[in-house]
Design a protein around this motif. Sequence first.
Motif, PDB file in Angstrom:
ATOM      1  N   ARG A  14       0.820  -1.208   0.000  1.00  0.00           N
ATOM      2  CA  ARG A  14       0.000   0.000   0.000  1.00  0.00           C
ATOM      3  C   ARG A  14       0.856   1.262   0.000  1.00  0.00           C
ATOM      4  O   ARG A  14       2.005   1.255   0.416  1.00  0.00           O
ATOM      5  CB  ARG A  14      -0.928   0.004   1.219  1.00  0.00           C
ATOM      6  N   ILE A  15       0.247   2.345  -0.430  1.00  0.00           N
ATOM      7  CA  ILE A  15       0.935   3.638  -0.567  1.00  0.00           C
ATOM      8  C   ILE A  15       0.174   4.662   0.252  1.00  0.00           C
ATOM      9  O   ILE A  15      -1.061   4.744   0.170  1.00  0.00           O
ATOM     10  CB  ILE A  15       0.987   4.069  -2.044  1.00  0.00           C
ATOM     11  N   GLY A  16       0.912   5.459   1.042  1.00  0.00           N
ATOM     12  CA  GLY A  16       0.296   6.465   1.893  1.00  0.00           C
ATOM     13  C   GLY A  16       0.644   7.880   1.475  1.00  0.00           C
ATOM     14  O   GLY A  16       1.465   8.108   0.578  1.00  0.00           O
ATOM     15  N   ILE A  17       0.023   8.847   2.146  1.00  0.00           N
ATOM     16  CA  ILE A  17       0.279  10.266   1.861  1.00  0.00           C
ATOM     17  C   ILE A  17       1.756  10.587   2.048  1.00  0.00           C
ATOM     18  O   ILE A  17       2.359  11.326   1.258  1.00  0.00           O
ATOM     19  CB  ILE A  17      -0.588  11.156   2.778  1.00  0.00           C
ATOM     20  N   ASP A  18       2.356  10.032   3.111  1.00  0.00           N
ATOM     21  CA  ASP A  18       3.784  10.287   3.342  1.00  0.00           C
ATOM     22  C   ASP A  18       4.623   9.786   2.179  1.00  0.00           C
ATOM     23  O   ASP A  18       5.612  10.415   1.785  1.00  0.00           O
ATOM     24  CB  ASP A  18       4.248   9.609   4.641  1.00  0.00           C
ATOM     25  N   ASP A  19       4.229   8.646   1.606  1.00  0.00           N
ATOM     26  CA  ASP A  19       4.962   8.106   0.458  1.00  0.00           C
ATOM     27  C   ASP A  19       4.821   9.020  -0.755  1.00  0.00           C
ATOM     28  O   ASP A  19       5.777   9.233  -1.512  1.00  0.00           O
ATOM     29  CB  ASP A  19       4.448   6.703   0.115  1.00  0.00           C
ATOM     30  N   ILE A  20       3.625   9.567  -0.938  1.00  0.00           N
ATOM     31  CA  ILE A  20       3.405  10.492  -2.059  1.00  0.00           C
ATOM     32  C   ILE A  20       4.210  11.767  -1.864  1.00  0.00           C
ATOM     33  O   ILE A  20       4.834  12.286  -2.801  1.00  0.00           O
ATOM     34  CB  ILE A  20       1.902  10.805  -2.198  1.00  0.00           C
TER      35      ILE A  20
END
Length: 620
Positions: free
Chosen positions: A197-203
Motif C-alpha cells: 500500500r501507498i500512503g500520503i507520506d509516500d506520495i
Amino acid sequence: MNGGFTEDHVHSKADIKELLRKEVRSMKITKFAYKDFLGTEALEDTPGKINVLLAGNGAGKSTYIKALRFALTGELPPGNVIRNGADSLYTLVEVEGNTIERIKGETSKTLLNCRSTTKKSLDEFFGSIGVKSETARVLTSSQVLGSMSAEELSKFILESGLIPIAVDIDKLISICPPISEYVANEMRSYFPAPPERIGIDDISEAYSSYYGGRRSISAELKVAKANSSGFSAMKPPTSTLEDLEKAISEYEAASDGKALSAYTEAVSKAKSIETKVEALEQKIAESTASEPDSERFDALCSRHDSLKEVYKAKFEAKTAIEALVKNTKFTLESIKESICPLHCEIECTADKSAIISKLNDQIAKGRADASALSEEMTELENEMEKLQAQIDEYNRNKQEYENKRASIEQVELLKNSIPVIPPEPSLSAEDAKNVAEMLSKLKEQKKYLVSYNGKKAEYERMKQLEHQYEIYNAMVELLSPKSGIQEAILGMAVSTIAEECNKMAKGLGLPIELIIKADNGVRVLVKTKGNDYYDYNSLSNGEKAITELIVMDVLNKLTGFDILILDNLDSLDTNAFSKMLSLVSSPEFLARYDHIILAGVDHPDLVEEISKYDVHRVLI
C-alpha cells in the motif's frame, strides 16, 4: 510504505463512521490557571462540561482561550503577550492528574509534573492520550475556517491524519487526472507493486524526490544544450572515421611523408646548429685573451703587498715627525715670551738665544725629513698604482680567457650534436605540395567528423534528457500538494467529510448544507436558504457560528480531540445563542466531549438564558 485500511480506497463514509466511533483517552482538564497573560493579571478556573464566557469586548474572553491554547500547545498569538509591567507570563493546566506549566519571559521553560521537559516529551504525552500536538494547536482555535487559508486547511487535513490513505498502485493511478503512458509507467517504476500500500507520506516523499530530480535533470540539460550547440546546422560527414584514418595512413605511406618530415627536420636542425657554431667561432677569433701566467700574478701581488707595508711605515714616520715639529714650534713660541714659566707675575730676563736657535734648527730638520718622506711616498704610490693596473689587467684577461675556453667547449658540443642528414626524398616539390594539401584536407575532415560525432552524442543525450524532464515535470505536478493525486485524494475525502457534516446538521435540525471543495486548497461552501451556495467568508456571523460548530465537531471526532471551542459567538442573538446551548447540552453531544467552551458578549438576556442550563460560567 504506510499501513491503512484493508480495502483499496481513500477514506470512505464507512471509514469516517468508524473514526467517529473510535475511543480515546480523556482530555479532561481538572485545573487551569494563567498569570500576566495579555491584559489579565491572574485567573484560576476548574472547567466544567459546558463553559460559558460572557463579557464585554476586551474583557478577556479571547485571552482565556489563547491562554488555554498556549498552556496545551505552546502556541502564542503574535506580538507581545506579557502583561504590561510584568516580566513574564505563566500558565498551568492539569490534564487527568498530569500538570503542564509554561513560563514565557526573559528565560522560558516548560514543566511536566514539576520537571523540565521538551516538546518531544510533550508530544509523546499527548500522543499517549490519542492527540497530536499539531491537531491540538489548530483545534484550540475555533476560527479554523475563518483564520486558515485554503492551502493551510488543505495541509492540515492531509498531514494531521484525518484522511488515512492505503491504496495500491493500480488504484492510485485510477484516481489520477489523465496522464500519459510514460507517466503511468514512471509511477509503477517508483511505487511498489500490489499488494503493498501507498500512503500520503509516500506520495510526499515521491514529490520531494522528483522535485530534486527535476532540478538535476534541468542542470544536465543545460550542459547538453550548450555542448550540442550548432549541431542542427551541421551537415553529416560523407566518410566514416575509419575511412578517413585509412586514407591519411595511405597518403603518408605513398608520399613517404615520414621520410620527408625527418629530412626536413634534420636539415633545419643542422642549419640552426651551424649558425650557432659560426657565431661562437667568430667570437673566439676576435678574442685577444692569452693563457694567464699565475706565477707572474703572484709576484705582482707580493710586490704590491710589500710596497704597501713600506708605504705604511713611511706614513707613520712622517706623521710622527710632523707631530714633533708642531710641539717644537709651540715650545719655541713659549720661550720667546718674557714671562717666567714659574709664575705669571715674574718677568724672565735670562738669555734664550741659544735655545731658540737650537729649536729653530730642529724644526727645519723635521720639515726637511717630512718632505723627503712625502717624496718617497709619492714614488711608492705611483709604483703601487702601476702594479694594481697590471693585476687588474691580469684578472680581465683571465675572465676573458675562461669565456673563450667555454665558447671553444660549446663549439665542440654543438658540432657533436649536428644530426646526420638522411637522404633527400625523391618526391618533387610540386608532388610534395599536392600531398601536403591532401593530407591537410583529410585531417580537417577527420577533425570535423570528430566534432560532429561529439555534438551528435550530446544532441541525442539532450533529447533523452528533455523526455526525462517532461516525465519528471509531470510527476512533480501530479504529486504536488496543490494539485494532482493529493488534490484528487483530498477531494474524495473532504466530500465524505461534507456528507458527515450535512448528516449531523440534519440530525440537529439545522437548516444548513455544506460542500467542501478541494481546488487549490480546501474551501467550504454553505447553503443556508434557497438553492445557492456561498463561500464561508461571505456568510453572516450567525451562519458562520453554526458552520463552525458542525465542522469543528466533525474534525474533533476525526482527530479524537475532546475539547470543543467556539469563541466567535458575539453576534448571536439570544434565540440563536439559546439554540446553540440547547444543541451542545444534548446528552448525545455532551457524551462526545470532556469540555465545551462558548464565548460571547454578556447581554442581559444571554445571562438570563444561560441560567436555564447546567453550565459553568467562567468569571473573567
